[in-house]
Write a protein that holds these residues in place. Structure first.
Motif, PDB file in Angstrom:
ATOM      1  N   TYR A   1     -52.884  -3.537   6.136  1.00 33.53           N
ATOM      2  CA  TYR A   1     -53.664  -3.044   7.283  1.00 33.53           C
ATOM      3  C   TYR A   1     -54.585  -4.134   7.833  1.00 33.53           C
ATOM      4  CZ  TYR A   1     -51.918   1.667   6.805  1.00 33.53           C
ATOM      5  OH  TYR A   1     -51.083   2.766   6.791  1.00 33.53           O
ATOM      6  N   SER A   2     -55.270  -4.868   6.945  1.00 27.50           N
ATOM      7  CA  SER A   2     -56.235  -5.860   7.446  1.00 27.50           C
ATOM      8  C   SER A   2     -55.517  -7.030   8.113  1.00 27.50           C
ATOM      9  CB  SER A   2     -57.162  -6.343   6.322  1.00 27.50           C
ATOM     10  OG  SER A   2     -56.411  -6.959   5.303  1.00 27.50           O
ATOM     11  N   GLU A   3     -54.389  -7.449   7.555  1.00 28.65           N
ATOM     12  CA  GLU A   3     -53.646  -8.563   8.167  1.00 28.65           C
ATOM     13  C   GLU A   3     -53.024  -8.142   9.508  1.00 28.65           C
ATOM     14  OE1 GLU A   3     -52.990 -12.061   7.082  1.00 28.65           O
ATOM     15  OE2 GLU A   3     -54.934 -11.338   6.435  1.00 28.65           O
ATOM     16  N   THR A   4     -52.591  -6.874   9.575  1.00 25.15           N
ATOM     17  CA  THR A   4     -52.028  -6.387  10.844  1.00 25.15           C
ATOM     18  C   THR A   4     -53.133  -6.350  11.908  1.00 25.15           C
ATOM     19  OG1 THR A   4     -50.420  -5.090   9.611  1.00 25.15           O
ATOM     20  CG2 THR A   4     -50.735  -4.492  11.915  1.00 25.15           C
ATOM     21  N   ALA A   5     -54.314  -5.859  11.518  1.00 28.52           N
ATOM     22  CA  ALA A   5     -55.434  -5.803  12.471  1.00 28.52           C
ATOM     23  C   ALA A   5     -55.799  -7.213  12.932  1.00 28.52           C
ATOM     24  CB  ALA A   5     -56.632  -5.114  11.821  1.00 28.52           C
ATOM     25  N   ARG A   6     -55.831  -8.158  11.999  1.00 28.24           N
ATOM     26  CA  ARG A   6     -56.149  -9.545  12.358  1.00 28.24           C
ATOM     27  C   ARG A   6     -55.127 -10.095  13.352  1.00 28.24           C
ATOM     28  NH1 ARG A   6     -59.266 -13.008   9.490  1.00 28.24           N
ATOM     29  NH2 ARG A   6     -60.536 -12.078   7.878  1.00 28.24           N
TER      30      ARG A   6
ATOM     31  N   LEU B   1     -53.171  -8.470  15.356  1.00 31.26           N
ATOM     32  CA  LEU B   1     -53.234  -7.806  16.664  1.00 31.26           C
ATOM     33  C   LEU B   1     -54.436  -8.262  17.482  1.00 31.26           C
ATOM     34  CD1 LEU B   1     -52.176  -4.174  15.678  1.00 31.26           C
ATOM     35  CD2 LEU B   1     -50.847  -5.832  16.988  1.00 31.26           C
ATOM     36  N   SER B   2     -55.514  -8.650  16.778  1.00 33.29           N
ATOM     37  CA  SER B   2     -56.710  -9.076  17.527  1.00 33.29           C
ATOM     38  C   SER B   2     -56.770 -10.601  17.665  1.00 33.29           C
ATOM     39  CB  SER B   2     -57.975  -8.541  16.850  1.00 33.29           C
ATOM     40  OG  SER B   2     -58.049  -9.076  15.554  1.00 33.29           O
TER      41      SER B   2
ATOM     42  N   GLU C   1     -56.909 -12.856  15.392  1.00 29.79           N
ATOM     43  CA  GLU C   1     -57.695 -13.605  14.389  1.00 29.79           C
ATOM     44  C   GLU C   1     -56.763 -14.387  13.472  1.00 29.79           C
ATOM     45  OE1 GLU C   1     -60.910 -11.529  12.191  1.00 29.79           O
ATOM     46  OE2 GLU C   1     -60.428  -9.911  13.579  1.00 29.79           O
TER      47      GLU C   1
ATOM     48  N   ALA D   1     -48.254  -9.322   7.508  1.00 30.34           N
ATOM     49  CA  ALA D   1     -48.154  -8.654   8.812  1.00 30.34           C
ATOM     50  C   ALA D   1     -47.045  -9.283   9.636  1.00 30.34           C
ATOM     51  CB  ALA D   1     -49.482  -8.755   9.553  1.00 30.34           C
TER      52      ALA D   1
END
Ligand code: NAP
Length: 346
Positions: free
Chosen positions: A175-180, A182-183, A185, A197
């Motif tokens: 989840y955290s790597e996917t969020a990164r 997508l944003s 980062e 991700a």
């Protein structure tokens, strides 16, 4: 030694990916929640696991408290299990261990109940039983009915493994790597060697001198041991994919004697713990949170008809490939009528 509470089960590592599943399955299978004692490290002491209306508190593991249980399911890493399992066995607790530590130990049976469950009840009763690797459990559950009927000459298997196979922290990392990503980062993996991700990569376990990863080595060695076939030709390639839960496998099997697609399907239909699918839309999401190994349509080789077949299978590796296997071992041992999951065709 303190008096064991009849029927009480310790789940050690209850807050982890497999442990939480084990507690949930025990509740589903009718165990009194008061008889399920959940343990973790000091870190998770006081954490509460919630299952519908049932809450289970996690306490810090102590051998004295765990020895008040008749049996224990260890859902801990190999180094922790190596220490705890003999300690509990010495205190008279029957142990089922999910880690890799005892799997190749000659005195510890390596058990998939549908295949070699009789090993648990042999006299004298083994004090510790090892659960096989999740990829091995799903592979052999799918292939055992074929092996029984036609024999197996070779197995070439490619895995597509969910991140949860690497534990609860790996799910957070997906989840955290996917969020990164997508944003926009920069990626920052810590459980896996590369970002999981939007990525696919060879299994992260260390490679031996032959070039096989640890996961591939487990599939070779454990399959040979469970089937008592020391020279069985197993060729695995293990791959991690950005899926949260449930592994998939593409399997090419060469049978020892002549068979046919229909004959193989008939054997699979009769087997325990298998759900056959008539469409090619079988995915890990369909298998997630279910008890069976799911098998898609069987295809036959055009250049080696009657002998070589291809299968696509999916299985919830936390449940069927770990926690449920362990609970079924406990049930077998306690001589309660075992309700194994029947074969269903959808
Ligand atoms: N994940 C799978 O798909 C899968 C499948 C088959 C087999 N396995 C095996 O099952 C075992 C557990 O895997 P997992 O994926 O559930 O890992 P996990 O999510 O990392 O959970 C490990 C658990 O062990 C607990 N623990 C650590 N040290 C402890 C100690 N000293 N005393 C008591 N508890 C302790 C941790 O508790 P804290 O949270 O308190 O640290 C954590 O809850 C591993 O050996 C793994 O190889 C996993």
């Amino acid at each position: 030694m303190s008096e064991a509470k009849p029927g009480a089960v310790a789940v050690v590592g209850a807050g982890g990916a497999v442990g939480r599943e084990a507690v949930g399955i025990l509740i589903e299978r009718g165990y009194d929640p008061a008889s399920i004692i959940a343990f973790g490290s000091e870190r998770s002491s006081g954490r509460v696991l919630e299952f519908d209306k049932t809450k289970v508190n996690i306490r810090a593991y102590t051998p004295r408290q765990a020895a008040e249980c008749e049996s224990a399911i260890l859902c801990t890493d190999a180094d922790v299990s190596a220490r705890i399992a003999p300690e509990l066995a010495d205190l008279g607790v029957f142990v089922v261990d999910n880690s890799s530590h005892f799997r190749m130990h000659p005195e510890v049976p390596l058990v998939i109940p549908e295949i070699n469950g009789k090993l648990i009840t042999l006299k004298p009763n083994p004090p510790i039983v090892a659960n096989p690797n999740c990829s091995t459990i799903m592979l052999l559950t799918a292939l055992n009915p074929i092996r029984r009927a036609f024999g197996v000459e070779s197995v070439v298997v490619t895995t597509y493994q969910a991140v949860s196979g690497a534990g609860a922290l790996a799910i957070d990392e997906l989840y955290s790597e996917t969020a990164r990503a997508l944003s926009g980062e920069k990626e920052s993996p810590s459980v896996f060697p590369v970002s999981c991700a939007f990525n696919v990569f060879p299994h992260e376990s260390a490679r031996d001198s032959t070039g096989y990863s640890g996961e591939e080595r487990k599939m070779i060695d454990e399959s040979r041991r469970i089937w008592d076939s020391p020279t069985l030709n197993v060729l695995p390639t293990c791959v991690r994919v950005p899926v949260e839960r449930a592994h998939a496998q593409s399997i090419v099997i060469k049978t020892a004697s002549a068979s046919s697609t229909n004959a193989i399907i008939e054997e699979l239909r009769k087997a325990e713990g298998i759900r056959l699918h008539q469409s090619f839309e079988l995915t890990p999401r369909i298998a997630a949170h279910t008890d069976q190994v799911h098998i898609g349509p069987v295809r036959e080789s055009e250049s080696d008809p009657g002998r070589t077949f291809v299968l696509w299978i999916c299985c919830d590796q936390l449940r069927r490939g770990a926690a449920l296997n362990a609970v079924e071992c406990l049930i077998l041992r306690s001589n309660t009528a075992t309700k194994l999951t029947g074969s269903v065709c959808v």
